[in-house]
Design a protein around this motif. Structure first.
Motif, PDB file in Angstrom:
ATOM      1  N   ALA A   1       0.826  -1.208   0.000  1.00  0.00           N
ATOM      2  CA  ALA A   1       0.000   0.000   0.000  1.00  0.00           C
ATOM      3  C   ALA A   1       0.863   1.261   0.000  1.00  0.00           C
ATOM      4  O   ALA A   1       0.556   2.230  -0.698  1.00  0.00           O
ATOM      5  N   VAL A   2       1.955   1.233   0.771  1.00  0.00           N
ATOM      6  CA  VAL A   2       2.829   2.410   0.836  1.00  0.00           C
ATOM      7  C   VAL A   2       3.485   2.646  -0.528  1.00  0.00           C
ATOM      8  O   VAL A   2       3.515   3.779  -1.034  1.00  0.00           O
ATOM      9  N   CYS A   3       3.963   1.566  -1.165  1.00  0.00           N
ATOM     10  CA  CYS A   3       4.561   1.704  -2.500  1.00  0.00           C
ATOM     11  C   CYS A   3       3.525   2.228  -3.489  1.00  0.00           C
ATOM     12  O   CYS A   3       3.819   3.079  -4.330  1.00  0.00           O
ATOM     13  N   PHE A   4       2.301   1.718  -3.375  1.00  0.00           N
ATOM     14  CA  PHE A   4       1.218   2.129  -4.274  1.00  0.00           C
ATOM     15  C   PHE A   4       0.978   3.632  -4.174  1.00  0.00           C
ATOM     16  O   PHE A   4       0.987   4.351  -5.173  1.00  0.00           O
ATOM     17  N   LEU A   5       0.828   4.103  -2.909  1.00  0.00           N
ATOM     18  CA  LEU A   5       0.539   5.531  -2.721  1.00  0.00           C
ATOM     19  C   LEU A   5       1.720   6.392  -3.142  1.00  0.00           C
ATOM     20  O   LEU A   5       1.550   7.430  -3.791  1.00  0.00           O
ATOM     21  N   ALA A   6       2.926   5.968  -2.777  1.00  0.00           N
ATOM     22  CA  ALA A   6       4.120   6.758  -3.131  1.00  0.00           C
ATOM     23  C   ALA A   6       4.226   6.873  -4.656  1.00  0.00           C
ATOM     24  O   ALA A   6       4.511   7.949  -5.189  1.00  0.00           O
ATOM     25  N   GLY A   7       3.981   5.754  -5.362  1.00  0.00           N
ATOM     26  CA  GLY A   7       4.042   5.769  -6.825  1.00  0.00           C
ATOM     27  C   GLY A   7       2.992   6.683  -7.420  1.00  0.00           C
ATOM     28  O   GLY A   7       3.268   7.471  -8.316  1.00  0.00           O
ATOM     29  N   ARG A   8       1.748   6.575  -6.903  1.00  0.00           N
ATOM     30  CA  ARG A   8       0.663   7.427  -7.393  1.00  0.00           C
ATOM     31  C   ARG A   8       1.024   8.896  -7.195  1.00  0.00           C
ATOM     32  O   ARG A   8       0.772   9.731  -8.055  1.00  0.00           O
ATOM     33  N   MET A   9       1.612   9.204  -6.019  1.00  0.00           N
ATOM     34  CA  MET A   9       1.956  10.604  -5.744  1.00  0.00           C
ATOM     35  C   MET A   9       3.041  11.088  -6.696  1.00  0.00           C
ATOM     36  O   MET A   9       2.980  12.217  -7.186  1.00  0.00           O
ATOM     37  N   LEU A  10       4.024  10.243  -6.958  1.00  0.00           N
ATOM     38  CA  LEU A  10       5.068  10.599  -7.929  1.00  0.00           C
ATOM     39  C   LEU A  10       4.456  10.888  -9.295  1.00  0.00           C
ATOM     40  O   LEU A  10       4.788  11.884  -9.941  1.00  0.00           O
ATOM     41  N   GLY A  11       3.532   9.998  -9.724  1.00  0.00           N
ATOM     42  CA  GLY A  11       2.879  10.161 -11.028  1.00  0.00           C
ATOM     43  C   GLY A  11       2.066  11.439 -11.084  1.00  0.00           C
ATOM     44  O   GLY A  11       2.074  12.162 -12.076  1.00  0.00           O
ATOM     45  N   GLU A  12       1.362  11.728  -9.968  1.00  0.00           N
ATOM     46  CA  GLU A  12       0.522  12.920  -9.896  1.00  0.00           C
ATOM     47  C   GLU A  12       1.404  14.177  -9.950  1.00  0.00           C
ATOM     48  O   GLU A  12       1.101  15.136 -10.670  1.00  0.00           O
ATOM     49  N   SER A  13       2.521  14.162  -9.203  1.00  0.00           N
ATOM     50  CA  SER A  13       3.403  15.338  -9.181  1.00  0.00           C
ATOM     51  C   SER A  13       3.996  15.578 -10.562  1.00  0.00           C
ATOM     52  O   SER A  13       4.120  16.720 -11.004  1.00  0.00           O
ATOM     53  N   LEU A  14       4.354  14.475 -11.237  1.00  0.00           N
ATOM     54  CA  LEU A  14       4.913  14.608 -12.579  1.00  0.00           C
ATOM     55  C   LEU A  14       3.887  15.250 -13.508  1.00  0.00           C
ATOM     56  O   LEU A  14       4.230  16.109 -14.336  1.00  0.00           O
ATOM     57  N   GLY A  15       2.608  14.865 -13.349  1.00  0.00           N
ATOM     58  CA  GLY A  15       1.539  15.454 -14.141  1.00  0.00           C
ATOM     59  C   GLY A  15       1.413  16.947 -13.888  1.00  0.00           C
ATOM     60  O   GLY A  15       1.313  17.749 -14.814  1.00  0.00           O
ATOM     61  N   ILE A  16       1.438  17.331 -12.604  1.00  0.00           N
ATOM     62  CA  ILE A  16       1.313  18.755 -12.255  1.00  0.00           C
ATOM     63  C   ILE A  16       2.509  19.539 -12.793  1.00  0.00           C
ATOM     64  O   ILE A  16       2.376  20.614 -13.358  1.00  0.00           O
ATOM     65  N   LEU A  17       3.685  18.924 -12.648  1.00  0.00           N
ATOM     66  CA  LEU A  17       4.919  19.563 -13.104  1.00  0.00           C
ATOM     67  C   LEU A  17       4.877  19.856 -14.595  1.00  0.00           C
ATOM     68  O   LEU A  17       5.353  20.883 -15.070  1.00  0.00           O
ATOM     69  N   LEU A  18       4.279  18.921 -15.370  1.00  0.00           N
ATOM     70  CA  LEU A  18       4.203  19.093 -16.821  1.00  0.00           C
ATOM     71  C   LEU A  18       2.929  19.819 -17.238  1.00  0.00           C
ATOM     72  O   LEU A  18       2.673  20.005 -18.420  1.00  0.00           O
ATOM     73  N   GLY A  19       2.123  20.201 -16.238  1.00  0.00           N
ATOM     74  CA  GLY A  19       0.933  20.997 -16.532  1.00  0.00           C
ATOM     75  C   GLY A  19      -0.190  20.234 -17.190  1.00  0.00           C
ATOM     76  O   GLY A  19      -0.967  20.791 -17.954  1.00  0.00           O
ATOM     77  N   ILE A  20      -0.315  18.915 -16.934  1.00  0.00           N
ATOM     78  CA  ILE A  20      -1.470  18.198 -17.492  1.00  0.00           C
ATOM     79  C   ILE A  20      -2.220  17.476 -16.384  1.00  0.00           C
ATOM     80  O   ILE A  20      -1.645  17.076 -15.373  1.00  0.00           O
ATOM     81  N   ASP A  21      -3.523  17.307 -16.626  1.00  0.00           N
ATOM     82  CA  ASP A  21      -4.387  16.732 -15.615  1.00  0.00           C
ATOM     83  C   ASP A  21      -4.424  15.210 -15.773  1.00  0.00           C
ATOM     84  O   ASP A  21      -5.438  14.639 -16.135  1.00  0.00           O
ATOM     85  N   ALA A  22      -3.276  14.560 -15.516  1.00  0.00           N
ATOM     86  CA  ALA A  22      -3.263  13.100 -15.605  1.00  0.00           C
ATOM     87  C   ALA A  22      -2.132  12.579 -14.746  1.00  0.00           C
ATOM     88  O   ALA A  22      -1.146  13.272 -14.497  1.00  0.00           O
ATOM     89  N   ASN A  23      -2.311  11.334 -14.280  1.00  0.00           N
ATOM     90  CA  ASN A  23      -1.279  10.698 -13.477  1.00  0.00           C
ATOM     91  C   ASN A  23      -0.309   9.996 -14.425  1.00  0.00           C
ATOM     92  O   ASN A  23      -0.670   9.059 -15.125  1.00  0.00           O
ATOM     93  N   ILE A  24       0.936  10.482 -14.478  1.00  0.00           N
ATOM     94  CA  ILE A  24       1.893   9.920 -15.432  1.00  0.00           C
ATOM     95  C   ILE A  24       2.700   8.793 -14.796  1.00  0.00           C
ATOM     96  O   ILE A  24       3.595   9.036 -13.994  1.00  0.00           O
ATOM     97  N   GLY A  25       2.364   7.570 -15.168  1.00  0.00           N
ATOM     98  CA  GLY A  25       3.166   6.437 -14.730  1.00  0.00           C
ATOM     99  C   GLY A  25       3.116   6.109 -13.255  1.00  0.00           C
ATOM    100  O   GLY A  25       3.999   5.430 -12.745  1.00  0.00           O
ATOM    101  N   GLY A  26       2.069   6.566 -12.549  1.00  0.00           N
ATOM    102  CA  GLY A  26       1.975   6.297 -11.116  1.00  0.00           C
ATOM    103  C   GLY A  26       2.103   4.818 -10.788  1.00  0.00           C
ATOM    104  O   GLY A  26       2.866   4.421  -9.904  1.00  0.00           O
TER     105      GLY A  26
END
Lengths: 125, 253
Positions: free
Chosen positions: A9-34
């Motif tokens: 569960a911790v790996c799952f959430l950490a990955g999702r957060m990484l994907g979400e941050s990458l999306g925000i960083l690139l300015g798109i509303d999607a989870n990239i590779g979470g």
């Protein structure tokens, strides 16, 4: 067993957060590779714990349980797709769903060969 | 009798577990009895799921397949994206990091190729079918990537809602077609090792199609295909409304 589930569960959430941050960083509303990040994290976490002999059979059982649920989940997922809607929305949608997938499947063998060549440069084909 | 129905609806997730268990049981029996194990049990089960979704959609006129029938509403939880992604991540327990590294660069190449090919062939098809404006063309092309890239692109570039609906339908059809076709073509396209599975995930990209297609082919390959496919939708949402749309606009005028 629950510790294994917690690691997952911790790996799952950490990955999702990484994907979400990458999306925000690139300015798109999607989870990239979470999910992909989460999978790499899990593989690395399990390898690390195994090295220290902290990864018990019981913990592994917690992850394997969820991994085995995968096929039932996919069957349930198939059962909630909008199959009727997809087939009744016209020829363009049907063709645009089928033809690009067929083209991609056709170039798979070529890319595979390219990949093999790269990892074994001595191989002739 | 009414209390029984209420109970069954309230415990929807449990009903869904029992129902999928039954589908899998019948499918694996059908697999060994009628096909001698040639068509794997999970493939039959997934196909039955799609069939049930069609029946559910026809019976209720809803958008969520079987889950629109209140007795089977629990399917929306069991088959929803949270549990799907959670179980996909769990399958990584069977993956080896060295194999992932080996497939690395071809996997990335496959991702870019997959998006460009799906987009281009979608655009060409739409053009043949009579669409002429860059917005509609790009949205249908994006729908040929996945059913998320389509609507994200469409609303970003301001396409009409009919075209957006069309792009969603194209994406859903892609995942259905991939699910059904993969186990049949796997052998002839060499989809039998972790590296090929990573390329496959990158080329096809639709997470549900890849996940179900590989599950029906060889469950051991699932984590490798999923690991690249999971980057596809994000990358598609990035490329389609920007770079690919601008190129298309330049061409169409």
């Amino acid at each position: 067993m629950i510790y294994g589930v917690v690691i997952l569960a911790v790996c799952f959430l950490a990955g999702r957060m990484l994907g979400e941050s990458l999306g925000i960083l690139l300015g798109i509303d999607a989870n990239i590779g979470g999910v992909g990040f989460a999978m790499v994290l899990l593989v690395l976490a399990v390898q690390g714990l195994e090295k220290k002999k902290w990864f018990t059979m019981e913990m592994e059982g917690g992850v394997i349980f969820w991994s085995n649920l995968y096929i039932p989940v996919i069957v349930a997922m198939s059962a909630i797709q909008n199959v009727k809607g997809a087939f009744s929305s016209g020829l363009v949608a049907v063709l645009a769903g089928i033809i690009p997938s067929a083209v991609c499947l056709l170039i798979l063998p070529w890319l595979s060969r390219l990949g093999r060549k790269q990892s074994n440069p001595d191989e002739s084909r | 009798m009414e209390f029984v129905t209420n109970l069954l609806i309230r415990d929807g997730l449990v009903i869904a577990l029992i129902a999928t268990g039954l589908i899998l049981l019948i499918s694996s029996w059908a697999s060994s009895t009628f096909t001698g194990g040639k068509i794997p049990g999970p493939a039959i089960a997934i196909f039955s799921g799609l069939l049930l979704a069609y029946i559910g959609g026809t019976a209720t006129n809803g958008n969520d397949g079987l889950a629109d029938i209140s007795l089977f509403s629990g399917f929306a939880i069991l088959g929803g994206s949270m549990l799907r992604d959670f179980t996909i991540v769990a399958t990584a327990i069977g993956a080896r990091f060295s194999e992932i590294k080996k497939g690395g660069w071809t996997g990335i190449l496959a991702l870019f190729l997959g998006i460009v090919i799906a987009f281009t062939s979608g655009v060409l098809l739409a053009a043949i079918m009579g669409y002429r404006d860059a917005r509609s063309l790009a949205t249908i092309g994006a729908g040929a990537c996945t059913f998320i890239v389509g609507p994200v692109t469409g609303s970003a570039i301001g396409a009409s809602s009919e075209v957006i609906a069309l792009s969603i339908a194209a994406g859903v059809l892609k995942s259905i077609v991939v699910t059904i076709a993969t186990p049949f073509v796997a052998k002839s396209i060499g989809l039998n090792n972790p590296q090929a599975a990573m390329i496959y995930g990158g080329l096809i990209g639709t997470t549900s199609g890849v996940a179900a297609g590989l599950a029906a082919t060889d469950p051991k390959l699932v984590p490798y295909g999923a690991i690249t496919a999971t980057f596809y939708t994000g990358l598609g949402c990035l490329l389609c409304p920007s770079l690919l749309f601008l190129i298309l606009q330049g061409l169409v005028g």
